[in-house]
Design a protein around this motif. Structure first.
Motif, PDB file in Angstrom:
ATOM      1  N   LEU A   1       3.046   4.861   7.010  1.00  0.00           N
ATOM      2  CA  LEU A   1       4.451   4.915   6.581  1.00  0.00           C
ATOM      3  C   LEU A   1       5.291   5.900   7.397  1.00  0.00           C
ATOM      4  O   LEU A   1       6.453   6.137   7.086  1.00  0.00           O
ATOM      5  CB  LEU A   1       4.529   5.301   5.095  1.00  0.00           C
ATOM      6  CG  LEU A   1       4.059   4.248   4.106  1.00  0.00           C
ATOM      7  CD1 LEU A   1       3.960   4.843   2.710  1.00  0.00           C
ATOM      8  CD2 LEU A   1       4.981   3.044   4.121  1.00  0.00           C
TER       9      LEU A   1
ATOM     10  N   LEU B   1      -0.523  -2.471   4.158  1.00  0.00           N
ATOM     11  CA  LEU B   1       0.396  -1.936   5.174  1.00  0.00           C
ATOM     12  C   LEU B   1      -0.136  -2.181   6.583  1.00  0.00           C
ATOM     13  O   LEU B   1       0.610  -2.569   7.478  1.00  0.00           O
ATOM     14  CB  LEU B   1       0.628  -0.447   4.948  1.00  0.00           C
ATOM     15  CG  LEU B   1       1.481  -0.062   3.745  1.00  0.00           C
ATOM     16  CD1 LEU B   1       1.376   1.440   3.487  1.00  0.00           C
ATOM     17  CD2 LEU B   1       2.924  -0.486   3.929  1.00  0.00           C
TER      18      LEU B   1
ATOM     19  N   PRO C   1       6.445  -2.430   5.067  1.00  0.00           N
ATOM     20  CA  PRO C   1       6.450  -1.296   4.144  1.00  0.00           C
ATOM     21  C   PRO C   1       7.505  -1.398   3.042  1.00  0.00           C
ATOM     22  O   PRO C   1       7.679  -0.467   2.263  1.00  0.00           O
ATOM     23  CB  PRO C   1       6.760  -0.117   5.054  1.00  0.00           C
ATOM     24  CG  PRO C   1       7.668  -0.716   6.083  1.00  0.00           C
ATOM     25  CD  PRO C   1       7.204  -2.146   6.270  1.00  0.00           C
TER      26      PRO C   1
END
Length: 197
Positions: free
Chosen positions: A75, A21, A27
Motif C-alpha cells: 500500500l 493486493l 488497493p
C-alpha cells in the motif's frame, strides 16, 4: 488447544488482504492507516505476550508481523502524510502506555485503532474492490476464538479485542455486500461499454 486454534485463525486471517493486493494490484477501499497501525501494534502484542507468559499471543504476533509489514509495502503508494501522522500518534501512545504500565488497556484500544480506519473507509467509500472479504469473514472466527481464549485465561485485553473485531468485521462485510450489489445493479450504458473497451 483453544489458544493454538485462535492463533492459527488469526494468522490465516491476515493472508487474504496482502495476497489480494499483490495479485490484483487494486488497493481501492483498503485503508493505509489501518495497515500502518497493525504493523506498529504487532510488536506491542509480541512484547505483551512475552511479558504475560501468553505463548499463543506472542507466537502469533511474531508470525503476523511480516504479513503486516508486507501489507504496508503493498500500500506504500497510497500512504498519505495524514496516514503517517496518525500512525506516529499511535506509536507515541503505545510507547507512553509502556512507560506508565497500562499496556494491556492500550492493546485493547489497539483493536479500535487498527480497525477504525478500515471501518471509516468502508462506510464512506463506494468502491471497496481492493478489500478482501475473506479477511473479514475470518475476522469473525478470529474474534470468537480469541474471545473464548480470553475468557478462559481471564484476559480483559483479549475479550475487548473480540467485541471490537467482531463489530468491525460485520460492518465491513455489510458495506462490501452493499457496494458490490450497487455495482451489479448499475445499468450498462454504451458509454460504460466504450470505457471498458
Amino acid at each position: 488447544m483453544l489458544g493454538v486454534v485462535a492463533s492459527a485463525v488469526f494468522v490465516v486471517r491476515l493472508l487474504p488482504q496482502p495476497v489480494r493486493l499483490a495479485r490484483t494490484g487494486v488497493p481501492d477501499g483498503v485503508s493505509p492507516l489501518m495497515a500502518l497501525n497493525v504493523a506498529l501494534t504487532e510488536p506491542a502484542w509480541l512484547i505483551y505476550g512475552l511479558s504475560a507468559g501468553l505463548v499463543p499471543v506472542w507466537a502469533v504476533s511474531l508470525t503476523a508481523l511480516p504479513l503486516a509489514v508486507w501489507t504496508v509495502v503493498l500500500l506504500r503508494r497510497r500512504i498519505s502524510r495524514l496516514d503517517l501522522l496518525g500512525a506516529g500518534v499511535w506509536l507515541a501512545m503505545l510507547l507512553l502506555a509502556w512507560g506508565v504500565g497500562i499496556v494491556g488497556v492500550m492493546l485493547t484500544v489497539s483493536v479500535v485503532v487498527n480497525c477504525a480506519p478500515q471501518v471509516w473507509t468502508a462506510l464512506r467509500s463506494s468502491d471497496l474492490e481492493g478489500v478482501a472479504s475473506t479477511t473479514w469473514q475470518l475476522a469473525i472466527v478470529d474474534a470468537l476464538c480469541w474471545g473464548a481464549y480470553g475468557l478462559a485465561v481471564g484476559d480483559v485485553a483479549l475479550v475487548g479485542y473480540t467485541a471490537v473485531l467482531l463489530t468491525s468485521a460485520v460492518i465491513i462485510l455489510v458495506r462490501i455486500a452493499q457496494t458490490r450489489r450497487a455495482v451489479l445493479s448499475e445499468p450498462i450504458t454504451l458509454a460504460a461499454v466504450a470505457d471498458a473497451a
